[in-house]
Design a protein around this motif. Sequence first.
Motif, short mmCIF file in Angstrom:
data_model
loop_
_atom_site.label_atom_id
_atom_site.label_comp_id
_atom_site.label_asym_id
_atom_site.label_seq_id
_atom_site.Cartn_x
_atom_site.Cartn_y
_atom_site.Cartn_z
N UNK A 1 0.83 -1.21 0.00
CA UNK A 1 0.00 0.00 0.00
C UNK A 1 0.86 1.26 0.00
N UNK A 2 0.30 2.32 -0.55
CA UNK A 2 0.98 3.61 -0.56
C UNK A 2 1.26 4.04 0.88
N UNK A 3 2.44 4.53 1.12
CA UNK A 3 2.81 5.00 2.44
C UNK A 3 3.53 3.97 3.29
N UNK A 4 3.43 2.70 2.94
CA UNK A 4 4.17 1.68 3.69
C UNK A 4 5.63 1.75 3.28
N UNK B 1 1.91 -4.21 -8.26
CA UNK B 1 1.69 -5.35 -7.37
C UNK B 1 0.41 -5.18 -6.57
N UNK B 2 0.25 -3.99 -6.01
CA UNK B 2 -0.92 -3.72 -5.19
C UNK B 2 -2.22 -3.88 -5.98
N UNK B 3 -2.24 -3.32 -7.18
CA UNK B 3 -3.43 -3.44 -8.03
C UNK B 3 -3.67 -4.88 -8.46
N UNK B 4 -2.61 -5.60 -8.77
CA UNK B 4 -2.75 -7.00 -9.19
C UNK B 4 -3.35 -7.84 -8.06
N UNK B 5 -2.93 -7.58 -6.84
CA UNK B 5 -3.50 -8.31 -5.70
C UNK B 5 -4.99 -8.00 -5.58
N UNK B 6 -5.35 -6.74 -5.72
CA UNK B 6 -6.77 -6.34 -5.65
C UNK B 6 -7.60 -7.03 -6.73
#
Length: 173
Positions: A81-84, A166-171
């Motif tokens: 996620x953004x910010x991590x 990666x984040x979008x692919x997981x979603x």
Amino acid sequence: MQPESTSGTSGGALAIPMAWLCAEYIADEMLRTSSLVEVGSLEYRAGRETLALTICLCDGSDEAAGLRSLSRIEEWLNLTAYGHPWSDWVTERLAGRAERERGIGGRPDPDLALAETSWRWLRRTELLAADLGDSEPWHPSNSMDAIVDECSQIWTPAWQLGLPLSHLAIHLY
């Protein structure tokens, strides 16, 4: 004929990086099915390497079973996620694994070797991406009035482009 290197962890057998191979397979599957970027492109590789590192460096011995676990997927979402502070997290995890490797008699960990190679590639490779006008090139500006010129591009480390993919692919998986 026996292979020359039999310094594996299971009684003289060849060391096979199963955790890394499993993580890379899961990452590849998620990115391919999401259809976010063209398979075989540098952007695709950046996303796959970023997601594979995330999966491989998460605690847990069975990543394949973890794919079916909602809590495992939520963990991957939180890490990407953004910010991590993902890059700091990766550096700390790799250092911890290297320290454990030295503590168990210096046996080489084939998963660690591939993860470190992937991390070096992600840090050293730069990709041309749209300049979204933020210190994080992949994160849209918080201002509603900001106009993003998608023709304006900047060079960014591969992991910074791979992380939102990666984040979008997981979603989307």
